[in-house]
Design an enzyme around this catalytic site. Sequence first.
Site, PDB file in Angstrom:
ATOM      1  CG  ASN A 175     -75.469   3.946  61.188  1.00 51.43           C
ATOM      2  OD1 ASN A 175     -76.569   3.407  61.041  1.00 51.43           O
ATOM      3  ND2 ASN A 175     -74.383   3.473  60.599  1.00 51.43           N
ATOM      4  N   GLY A 234     -66.929   3.745  50.519  1.00 51.09           N
ATOM      5  CA  GLY A 234     -67.442   3.289  51.804  1.00 51.09           C
ATOM      6  C   GLY A 234     -68.925   3.534  51.967  1.00 51.09           C
ATOM      7  CE1 TYR A 235     -71.522  -0.981  53.059  1.00 44.70           C
ATOM      8  CE2 TYR A 235     -70.862  -1.193  55.361  1.00 44.70           C
ATOM      9  CZ  TYR A 235     -71.165  -1.768  54.143  1.00 44.70           C
ATOM     10  OH  TYR A 235     -71.113  -3.128  54.003  1.00 44.70           O
ATOM     11  CB  CYS A 285     -73.406   7.820  63.945  1.00 47.32           C
ATOM     12  SG  CYS A 285     -72.432   6.386  64.453  1.00 47.32           S
TER      13      CYS A 285
END
Length: 341
Positions: free
Chosen positions: A308, A11-12, A147
Site C-alpha cells: 500500500n 508520514g509513512y 491504495c
Amino acid sequence: MIRAAVLGGAGYIGGELLRLLLGHPEVELAAAVSSRLGGKRIDSTHPNLRGLTDLTFCAEEELEQYDVLLLAAGHGATMELLPRLAGHAKTLIDLSGDFRLTDPAVYEAYYGLPHTAPELLGDFVPGAPELAREALRGADRIAVPGCMATAAILALRPLAAEQLIEPDVTVDARTGSSGSGATAGPANTHAERSGAMRVFAPAGHRHEAEIAQSCGVRPTMTATGVEAVRGVQVLCRATLRDGVDETAVRRAYRRHYADEPFVRVVAQRRGMYRLPEPKVLSGSNYCDVGFAVRPEARQVLAVAALDNLVKGGAGNAVQSLNIRMGWPERLGLEFPGLHPV
C-alpha cells in the site's frame, strides 16, 4: 538531474517517497517538509534512511523552486495548500484524495466535505500508468489513486474494458496498519490492532468512487484492517456475461498486462502462492493480479495484491514521474520484494 521536494515527509507515504527519491539516479531530493519536525533530521523519523542523507525537515515557508513537488498531505489539505504551493514547482504530484475524482459532487458525497477548488479537478491526470500512460507524458498535475482503489482497478479493468462482466461488482479489501498513517488514533494502537480483523468500512468506502470512475462498474466495497503492517489484498466478485469462460478471462488479463513493467498475472493451479499475496510484495512497486472462475455459476473472483505504501502510493508517484520526464519506468523502482519475510 531534477530537484524534488516532498511535503508531508514525516508520514509513512512521505517516508517512502524520500526512500525512493534518495535512490533515484535522476533526482536530487532537495527538501522534505514537516510542520511538526522542522530542523530535525529525516532519519530520526525514518531510521531506514540512516547514512543515506543529512537532510533535515524544513517548514513550508522555507520551500524554494523545484522541478517537482510531491504532496503527501492529508485528505482535504491539498486543495487548501495548492494555491500557495503551485508556484514552487512546474510539476505537482498529489497523493491525497483531493484531486482523484472529476466530479465535485461525488467528492463531497464520499469525503463528507465540499471541494474548495473544483475548477482545478480537470487539470489533474491520474497517476495510474496502466490507465493513463500517454496523458502522463505531458502532465504537470498528477493525482495518484488510493491504495485499495489501485488494486481493485487493476484487478477489474481488463474484465470491464472487454465487457466480460456485469456492471455490479463487490470488492472485499484487506489492508495493513500502515494504511491508517503515522498519526492514526487509538483504534490502531498495537493493543487494539494485534490479532484483530476489524471491518472498519462495512459500506460506502470512498474508493468505490475511484473504482467506478476508472472501470465503469458499480462497486460495493468493504474494507477490513488486518494485523499486517504493509499490504493490500482485494477480492473482487463479479458475474460473467453469457458465453464468457476461463480462457476468455485469462486472455483479457494477458492482453492488458503483457507489456506492463509492474503488473504480473498470478493465477496458478499449483504452488503455495497460487494467487496474489501482499506479503511477498513488501517494499516493491509490483501489483500482482489473478483470478478464479466458476463457469457453472458464471462467477469470477478477481484478486490483486500490492504494497500500500509503494505501488499503492509512493511507487506509483515515482513511476508516473518517470513517465512524465521521459525516463525508463523502472528507474529507481527495481526492488523486487523479499521472500521469506
